[in-house]
Design a protein around this motif. Structure first.
Motif, mmCIF file in Angstrom:
data_model
loop_
_atom_site.group_PDB
_atom_site.id
_atom_site.type_symbol
_atom_site.label_atom_id
_atom_site.label_comp_id
_atom_site.label_asym_id
_atom_site.label_seq_id
_atom_site.Cartn_x
_atom_site.Cartn_y
_atom_site.Cartn_z
ATOM 1 N N SER A 66 25.401 -111.419 6.404
ATOM 2 C CA SER A 66 25.552 -110.492 5.283
ATOM 3 C C SER A 66 25.909 -111.192 3.979
ATOM 4 O O SER A 66 26.615 -112.199 3.960
ATOM 5 C CB SER A 66 26.608 -109.440 5.618
ATOM 6 O OG SER A 66 27.782 -110.047 6.077
ATOM 7 N N SER A 69 30.210 -107.693 2.495
ATOM 8 C CA SER A 69 30.651 -106.829 3.592
ATOM 9 C C SER A 69 32.009 -106.231 3.268
ATOM 10 O O SER A 69 32.684 -106.652 2.330
ATOM 11 C CB SER A 69 30.747 -107.620 4.909
ATOM 12 O OG SER A 69 29.547 -108.261 5.211
ATOM 13 N N SER A 89 35.852 -104.855 -0.306
ATOM 14 C CA SER A 89 34.700 -105.725 -0.072
ATOM 15 C C SER A 89 34.966 -107.151 -0.520
ATOM 16 O O SER A 89 35.823 -107.414 -1.368
ATOM 17 C CB SER A 89 33.471 -105.185 -0.803
ATOM 18 O OG SER A 89 33.679 -105.190 -2.214
ATOM 19 N N LEU A 153 30.546 -105.931 -5.430
ATOM 20 C CA LEU A 153 29.581 -104.839 -5.321
ATOM 21 C C LEU A 153 29.199 -104.349 -6.716
ATOM 22 O O LEU A 153 30.068 -104.195 -7.583
ATOM 23 C CB LEU A 153 30.155 -103.662 -4.530
ATOM 24 C CG LEU A 153 30.306 -103.809 -3.009
ATOM 25 C CD1 LEU A 153 30.977 -102.567 -2.439
ATOM 26 C CD2 LEU A 153 28.961 -104.027 -2.342
ATOM 27 N N GLN A 157 25.742 -100.101 -5.710
ATOM 28 C CA GLN A 157 26.080 -100.387 -4.317
ATOM 29 C C GLN A 157 27.353 -99.671 -3.880
ATOM 30 O O GLN A 157 27.462 -99.217 -2.737
ATOM 31 C CB GLN A 157 26.226 -101.893 -4.115
ATOM 32 C CG GLN A 157 24.910 -102.660 -4.147
ATOM 33 C CD GLN A 157 25.123 -104.150 -4.042
ATOM 34 O OE1 GLN A 157 26.068 -104.711 -4.600
ATOM 35 N NE2 GLN A 157 24.220 -104.821 -3.320
ATOM 36 N N GLU A 160 26.336 -96.277 -3.068
ATOM 37 C CA GLU A 160 25.524 -96.267 -1.845
ATOM 38 C C GLU A 160 26.425 -96.328 -0.611
ATOM 39 O O GLU A 160 26.207 -95.608 0.373
ATOM 40 C CB GLU A 160 24.545 -97.440 -1.859
ATOM 41 C CG GLU A 160 23.535 -97.409 -0.717
ATOM 42 C CD GLU A 160 22.492 -98.519 -0.802
ATOM 43 O OE1 GLU A 160 21.702 -98.656 0.156
ATOM 44 O OE2 GLU A 160 22.494 -99.249 -1.814
ATOM 45 N N VAL A 161 27.442 -97.196 -0.650
ATOM 46 C CA VAL A 161 28.394 -97.262 0.460
ATOM 47 C C VAL A 161 29.158 -95.951 0.582
ATOM 48 O O VAL A 161 29.380 -95.443 1.690
ATOM 49 C CB VAL A 161 29.377 -98.439 0.264
ATOM 50 C CG1 VAL A 161 30.454 -98.415 1.346
ATOM 51 C CG2 VAL A 161 28.637 -99.768 0.297
ATOM 52 N N TRP A 182 30.731 -102.037 7.110
ATOM 53 C CA TRP A 182 29.373 -102.040 6.584
ATOM 54 C C TRP A 182 29.028 -103.430 6.042
ATOM 55 O O TRP A 182 29.912 -104.281 5.866
ATOM 56 C CB TRP A 182 29.238 -101.005 5.456
ATOM 57 C CG TRP A 182 30.286 -101.202 4.389
ATOM 58 C CD1 TRP A 182 31.512 -100.613 4.318
ATOM 59 C CD2 TRP A 182 30.214 -102.123 3.290
ATOM 60 N NE1 TRP A 182 32.208 -101.098 3.240
ATOM 61 C CE2 TRP A 182 31.439 -102.028 2.582
ATOM 62 C CE3 TRP A 182 29.241 -103.013 2.828
ATOM 63 C CZ2 TRP A 182 31.703 -102.782 1.457
ATOM 64 C CZ3 TRP A 182 29.507 -103.768 1.692
ATOM 65 C CH2 TRP A 182 30.731 -103.643 1.019
ATOM 66 N N PHE A 184 25.840 -105.550 3.394
ATOM 67 C CA PHE A 184 24.567 -105.670 2.689
ATOM 68 C C PHE A 184 23.917 -106.998 3.075
ATOM 69 O O PHE A 184 24.561 -108.048 3.068
ATOM 70 C CB PHE A 184 24.775 -105.650 1.168
ATOM 71 C CG PHE A 184 24.845 -104.276 0.573
ATOM 72 C CD1 PHE A 184 23.690 -103.537 0.343
ATOM 73 C CD2 PHE A 184 26.074 -103.721 0.239
ATOM 74 C CE1 PHE A 184 23.760 -102.270 -0.211
ATOM 75 C CE2 PHE A 184 26.152 -102.456 -0.321
ATOM 76 C CZ PHE A 184 24.985 -101.728 -0.546
ATOM 77 N N LEU A 189 21.583 -101.922 3.110
ATOM 78 C CA LEU A 189 22.915 -101.571 3.604
ATOM 79 C C LEU A 189 22.844 -101.254 5.093
ATOM 80 O O LEU A 189 22.023 -100.452 5.536
ATOM 81 C CB LEU A 189 23.462 -100.365 2.833
ATOM 82 C CG LEU A 189 24.808 -99.805 3.290
ATOM 83 C CD1 LEU A 189 25.917 -100.862 3.160
ATOM 84 C CD2 LEU A 189 25.173 -98.554 2.474
#
Length: 358
Positions: A66, A69, A89, A153, A157, A160-161, A182, A184, A189
């Motif tokens: 990733s 993350s 993150s 991020l 993003q 999106e998360v 999670w 990317f 994602l």
């Protein structure tokens, strides 16, 4: 037994990262052996779980290398706000976030609904290191971040998360708070893991406002003043209400538009309504925040402006004047007590006994 609604077992079982085909058997054995760790045994005892039939299902997954993350919570664990999603993150694998080796970036998203989310807070910190997947020899490696102050991020993003967190909460947990991991990879994602949030204060449905409406802030008086968290019995709550009404008659103990209300064996102070009365902010800052250190820390983490109503609730209108009137009415008793203390104490005992008999 892992990731249950009432017990998370977080970090209890061993997880191996960057496992190659030659090391797969050893990794499975290590995960199985962690089933007998003494910490898990004690954790089960503390949660009233059986210890004589240990079982584990070991999952083998393909791991992605990733780019960014982290974790996401569908409620804010810092202030128990059900309308806020919190995301942490760092660059690379999420191991640096969940293991606590670095302080991650933290973002707070206000979600009115899945189509209307807004980033309301960003804490972008120095992230000196990251953990990367070693795709050649297996395992992981720790390396320095190229730009330690860069935002991990982008704003798109973050949202999106946040949408993924909200979707997981609804689809897998029926609207109960969820905690996900999670990542990317190549701008895609991925959902790595999802579990129920166990460390939060559940609210009664009557106390939860609809998303998009004004937020409300409550203080549990039973925990604050009495030091216990169990609900009162019906008789106990009746005695409590009667005593409170005698001591502070200007504070309503019925309904959600006053300063206090009781529900399901508990008594709450409506801080939002208090902020709208004359001198309400001073009461919060000078009376409540100085009550004890933990309460002060809780208020310090909250922006009270987010919980202040746009109108004056009916139950607090004119309450400042009523309080002054009540204070003036007690002045004769205060003065009499100064000069005739013993008689006042005898009267207090008589009135208390009469109250209990009533």
């Amino acid at each position: 037994e892992e990731d249950l609604a009432g017990s998370s077992f977080a970090g209890g079982y061993d997880t191996s990262l960057g496992v190659t085909s030659s090391g797969l058997q050893d990794a499975i054995i290590n995960s199985f052996a962690s089933l007998f760790d003494h910490r898990l045994y004690l954790y089960k005892i503390q949660h009233g779980m059986a210890t004589d039939s240990p079982r584990i299902a070991i999952i083998v997954q393909r791991q992605i290398n990733s780019d960014v993350s982290g974790v996401g919570f569908s409620l804010n664990p810092n202030n128990n706000c059900f309308d806020e999603i919190v995301i942490s993150s760092n660059f690379g694998l999420g191991e640096s976030v969940v293991s606590g080796t670095i302080t991650p970036d933290t973002y707070v998203v206000d979600r009115f609904d899945t189509k209307n989310m807004k980033v309301i807070s960003k804490q972008v910190v120095e992230k000196t290191s990251t953990i990367r997947l070693d795709e050649v020899s297996g395992g992981t490696r720790q390396e320095s971040n190229k730009s330690i102050t860069a935002q991990s991020l982008s704003d798109d993003q973050i949202l999106e998360v946040a949408r993924m967190v909200s979707a997981v909460e609804e689809k897998y947990f029926d609207g109960s708070p969820a905690d996900i991991e999670w990542a990317f990879h190549n701008k895609t994602l991925y959902l790595l893991q999802a579990r129920p949030v166990t460390a939060f204060v559940p609210l009664f449905p009557e106390m939860i406002t609809e998303r998009g409406n004004e937020k409300r802030l409550y203080l549990d008086i039973m925990v604050m003043s009495q030091g216990f968290s169990d609900p009162l019995s019906t008789l106990g709550l009746d005695i409590w209400k009667t005593s409170l009404a005698r001591m502070k008659p200007t504070m309503s103990t019925e309904g959600f538009d006053g300063l206090m209300f009781n529900i399901h064996g508990r008594e709450y102070m409506n801080i939002s309504n208090m902020l709208m009365m004359t001198g309400g902010s001073a009461m919060v800052n000078k009376s409540l925040r100085t009550y004890d250190k933990s309460l002060d820390r809780a208020f310090a983490s909250i922006d009270l402006n987010d919980y202040t109503p746009s109108y004056v609730p009916e139950g607090v209108r004119g309450i400042f004047g009523k309080s002054i009137k009540q204070l003036l009415a007690t002045l004769p008793n205060i003065i009499r007590g100064l000069y005739y203390g013993k008689d006042s104490m005898n009267q207090y005992v008589t009135d208390t006994n009469a109250l209990l008999e009533h």
